[in-house]
Design an enzyme around this catalytic site. Structure first.
Site, PDB file in Angstrom:
ATOM      1  N   CYS A 157      -2.942   8.521   3.851  1.00  0.00           N
ATOM      2  CA  CYS A 157      -2.765   7.780   2.586  1.00  0.00           C
ATOM      3  C   CYS A 157      -3.958   7.983   1.660  1.00  0.00           C
ATOM      4  O   CYS A 157      -3.800   8.147   0.459  1.00  0.00           O
ATOM      5  CB  CYS A 157      -2.610   6.282   2.837  1.00  0.00           C
ATOM      6  SG  CYS A 157      -1.472   5.832   4.134  1.00  0.00           S
ATOM      7  N   GLU A 199       0.883  -1.172   0.000  1.00  0.00           N
ATOM      8  CA  GLU A 199       0.000   0.000   0.000  1.00  0.00           C
ATOM      9  C   GLU A 199       0.912   1.211   0.000  1.00  0.00           C
ATOM     10  O   GLU A 199       1.557   1.523   0.993  1.00  0.00           O
ATOM     11  CB  GLU A 199      -0.903  -0.038   1.235  1.00  0.00           C
ATOM     12  CG  GLU A 199      -2.112   0.892   1.123  1.00  0.00           C
ATOM     13  CD  GLU A 199      -1.792   2.328   1.503  1.00  0.00           C
ATOM     14  OE1 GLU A 199      -1.460   3.118   0.584  1.00  0.00           O
ATOM     15  OE2 GLU A 199      -1.859   2.656   2.690  1.00  0.00           O
TER      16      GLU A 199
END
Length: 593
Positions: free
Chosen positions: A329, A295
Site C-alpha cells: 500500500c 485505507e
C-alpha cells in the site's frame, strides 16, 4: 553541592533498580497452536489449482485457496452467508461485555503471550504468509513480523497511558470545574482487510481493538483466507491463556455478501482495500450510520534531490519498489529524480534491478516472489505497454528462476522504465507491482507539483543532503505520511497514525489516533470543589428572566473574555451591581406592561 548529592544518589539507585528489574524475565506462559494440518509445500500429491473461467468466483459458496507461487491447491473455506455473519458478531458482542471489564494487566499479558509466540515461531508464520501470497520469507519478516512486534511493544509500553482519562483545561467560565476525556470501548469492531500482508493485516486492527476493550470480527480477503484462518488459532490460544471469553475475536471468510453483512452488524468498520470497494462500504455503512476508517492504497512519490548519496538512495529506492513484489500500500510507485543526478541514479538502480531474481520463494534462494492475484500480471503488462506506446522505454529488468509451467502467469519481472510522464496510466493508476517509473525534474517546485498531481495521497519519501530542504518539500506534498531521507519508516514508529487523503481514504489506524479511534470518546465535567462550590443560575437569568437579563449577559461575557483588563474589571463591577439590584425587593419585581 551538598544539596545535590542525595538527589544524584537517589537517581542512580533508581536507575540501577530499573536495570536489575529488566534482567528478571517476565512470567509469560507458552501457548500450543496446532499446525499439524498445515502440511508441507513440497508434498508430491498436491494438485494444481485451475481457476474457473467464464464465471466469477464470487458466485461460489466456497473460498478456494492456492499458492500463487506454484498454483498448488491449499483447500477451501466456506463463504459465510449474512445470517451466520450476524451470529458471529452477536457472539463477539456477548464476549465483549465481559472483556470490557478486564484490567490492563490482563490485556498486557495477552500481548506478551502473543509476542512470545511470534518470536519463537517466526519461520512458521512467514512460511504460511509466503505460501498464501507468494512473498519471500524476508519480505514476510519485514512486513509481517517486525511491524506486528513493534505494535505490540508500543501497546505494552504506552497503550494504557493513552486510554486513561485525559484532563483538559476547563476554560474561564468553568474554572471551578474539572474537565476530562474518557475512552470507553465501542463494542464490536469490524475489519475487512486486504491480502498483501495477511498476518499483520489481521493483527493490526485486532491488537488495537482488544487492548481498548472491544471485540472484533475480521473478514479476510478471499485471496488470503488459508493463512488468515490459521493466524486466528494463535489469537484464540492467547486469549484462552488469559481467561478471555470465547468469540471475542473471530475471522470470517467469504465474498461481497459476507462483507456487507459485517458492515451492517458492527459498531465501527476498518477497511483496507481499493477506492471502489471503499465507496461501496461507505454507502452501506451510511444506512446504519456506522463510522468507518478507510485505507485505500496509494501512488506514493519518491523524490531524489541533487545533493544525495546516489548509491545509498538507489538501494532504498529498489527496496521501496520491490518489497513484496511491489504489492505494498505504501510502496513507492512514482520516482522523481533531479536532472543533475538522474543519469547516475538510473544507472545505479538499473544495475541493482538486473541482479534481482524472481521465483517460488520456498523453492530456492530468490530475491522476489510471485504476484498474488490472478491475472494481475496482465494488468501490469497493460500499464507498461501504454507507457511504451506513449514514448517510455524499458531500461532494465530482473530475471526469473525456475517457475514451473503452471505458475508462469503469476510472475512479473522487476522493471525500470524511463522517459515517463503523467499522460501515462503507469503514473496515475495504482500499480501494485514491481515497476519503477523514473521521471526527471528541474526544480523543487516542479517535484512538489508532480508529486501532488495524483488522485491518491497516502505517503511520500523525500531524499536530500539537506534535511531542512527535504522537510520543506515533504511539508508541501498533500498526503498523510511523509518519510524524510527514508522509506516507510513511519510505519515502524507505531506511535504514529497511518492513513491518507483523497482517494487514499480517511481516518487513521495505528498510533494514539488509531487506538482511540476504537473508543467511544466521552467528555466529562464535574465540580472541582464539590460540594462547596457548584453551579447556581444567577438571579437575573432565572425563570422568569429579569428585564436586565441581557444587560447582565453582556457584562458577563465582557468580564470573562474582554481583551482589556480594565474593561473586564469594569464589566465585573456591573455584573455584581446587576445581581445586587436583582436581589433587592425593588429590583426583583418584573415589569409587566
Amino acid at each position: 553541592m551538598a544539596f545535590w548529592w542525595p538527589l544524584i544518589v537517589l537517581a542512580l539507585a533508581y536507575a540501577i533498580c530499573r536495570f536489575l528489574l529488566m534482567l528478571i524475565p517476565p512470567n509469560v506462559p507458552s501457548i500450543d497452536v496446532d499446525a499439524s494440518d498445515i502440511g508441507n509445500q513440497s508434498q508430491e500429491n498436491s494438485f494444481i489449482y485451475i481457476p474457473p473461467r467464464g464465471r466469477t468466483q464470487q458466485s461460489d459458496e466456497k473460498v478456494k485457496c492456492y499458492e500463487p507461487a506454484t498454483m498448488k491447491y491449499l483447500g477451501y473455506y466456506p463463504a459465510l452467508p449474512a445470517d451466520e455473519v450476524k451470529e458471529r458478531v452477536a457472539l463477539a458482542r456477548k464476549a465483549q461485555k465481559v472483556w470490557a471489564k478486564s484490567s490492563f494487566k490482563q490485556r498486557r499479558q495477552f500481548l506478551r503471550i502473543l509476542l512470545k509466540y511470534i518470536i519463537e515461531h517466526q519461520e512458521l508464520i512467514c512460511e504460511i504468509s509466503s505460501r498464501d501470497t507468494g512473498k519471500t520469507m524476508v519480505d514476510a519478516s519485514l512486513g509481517e513480523i517486525m511491524t506486528t512486534c513493534e505494535k505490540i511493544t508500543w501497546l505494552l509500553s504506552e497503550g494504557e497511558k493513552w486510554l486513561k482519562p485525559e484532563c483538559r483545561s476547563s476554560g474561564r467560565s468553568m474554572f471551578y470545574k474539572k474537565a476530562k476525556v474518557e475512552f470507553h470501548p465501542l463494542g464490536v469492531i469490524g475489519a475487512i482487510v486486504s491480502w498483501n500482508y495477511p498476518f499483520h493485516n489481521i493483527f493490526n486492527p485486532m491488537l488495537a481493538a482488544v487492548f481498548s476493550g472491544n471485540g472484533i470480527v475480521i473478514k479476510v480477503s478471499e485471496n488470503a483466507s488459508w493463512s488468515g484462518c490459521f493466524y486466528l488459532r494463535i489469537i484464540q490460544a492467547a486469549l484462552a491463556a488469559v481467561g478471555a471469553p470465547d468469540g471475542l475475536v473471530d475471522v470470517i471468510t467469504g465474498f461481497a455478501e459476507t462483507g456487507e453483512a459485517l458492515v451492517s452488524s458492527v459498531d465501527k468498520i476498518i477497511f483496507v482495500g481499493s477506492p471502489g470497494v471503499g465507496r461501496m462500504i461507505m454507502k452501506n455503512a451510511s444506512e446504519t450510520l456506522t463510522p468507518v476508517t478507510l485505507e485505500l492504497g496509494g501512488k506514493d512519490a519518491f523524490i531524489v534531490c541533487d545533493d544525495v548519496d546516489v548509491p545509498h538512495v538507489a538501494q532504498i529506492a529498489v527496496r521501496a519498489s520491490l518489497q513484496s513484489s511491489g504489492q505494498n500500500c505504501a510502496g513507492a510507485e512514482r520516482f522523481y529524480v533531479h536532472r543533475d543526478v538522474y543519469s547516475s541514479f538510473v544507472s545505479e538502480v538499473a544495475k541493482i534491478v538486473k541482479s534481482v531474481l524472481a521465483g517460488p520463494p520456498l523453492a530456492g534462494k530468490y530475491d522476489m516472489g510471485a504476484i498474488c492475484l490472478l491475472e494481475h500480471s496482465d494488468k501490469l503488462q497493460d500499464l507498461v505497454d501504454d507507457a511504451i506506446d506513449k514514448g517510455a522505454e524499458i531500461l532494465a529488468r530482473g530475471s526469473f528462476g525456475h517457475l514451473g509451467e503452471d505458475a508462469v502467469d503469476q510472475y512479473f519481472p522487476p522493471t525500470v522504465i524511463v522517459n515517463v510522464n503523467h499522460s501515462m496510466k503507469l503514473m496515475q493508476e495504482e500499480t501494485f507491482g514491481p515497476i519503477m517509473p523514473i521521471m526527471k525534474f528541474n526544480t523543487d517546485e516542479e517535484a512538489i507539483k508532480l508529486a501532488n498531481d495524483s488522485r491518491y495521497g497516502l505517503g511520500c519519501a523525500v531524499f536530500s543532503g539537506s534535511q531542512r530542504r527535504a522537510k520543506d518539500i515533504a511539508s508541501q506534498i498533500h498526503c498523510g505520511v511523509a518519510a524524510i531521507n527514508d522509506f516507510a519508516s513511519n510505519y515502524m514508529c507505531q506511535s504514529l497514525p497511518f492513513g491518507g487523503v483523497k482517494d487514499s481514504g480517511f481516518g487513521r489506524f495505528a498510533g494514539v489516533e488509531g487506538l482511540r479511534a476504537c473508543c467511544l470518546v466521552k467528555s466529562v465535567v464535574e465540580d472541582r470543589w464539590w460540594p462547596y462550590i457548584k453551579t447556581k443560575i444567577p438571579k437575573p437569568i432565572q425563570y422568569p428572566v429579569a428585564e436586565n437579563a441581557f444587560e447582565f449577559q453582556e457584562s458577563l461575557v465582557e468580564t470573562l473574555y474582554g481583551l482589556n483588563i480594565w474593561d473586564r474589571l469594569r464589566a465585573l463591577v456591573n455584573v455584581l451591581k446587576l445581581i445586587s439590584d436583582q436581589n433587592s425587593p425593588v429590583g426583583s419585581t418584573r415589569r409587566n406592561d
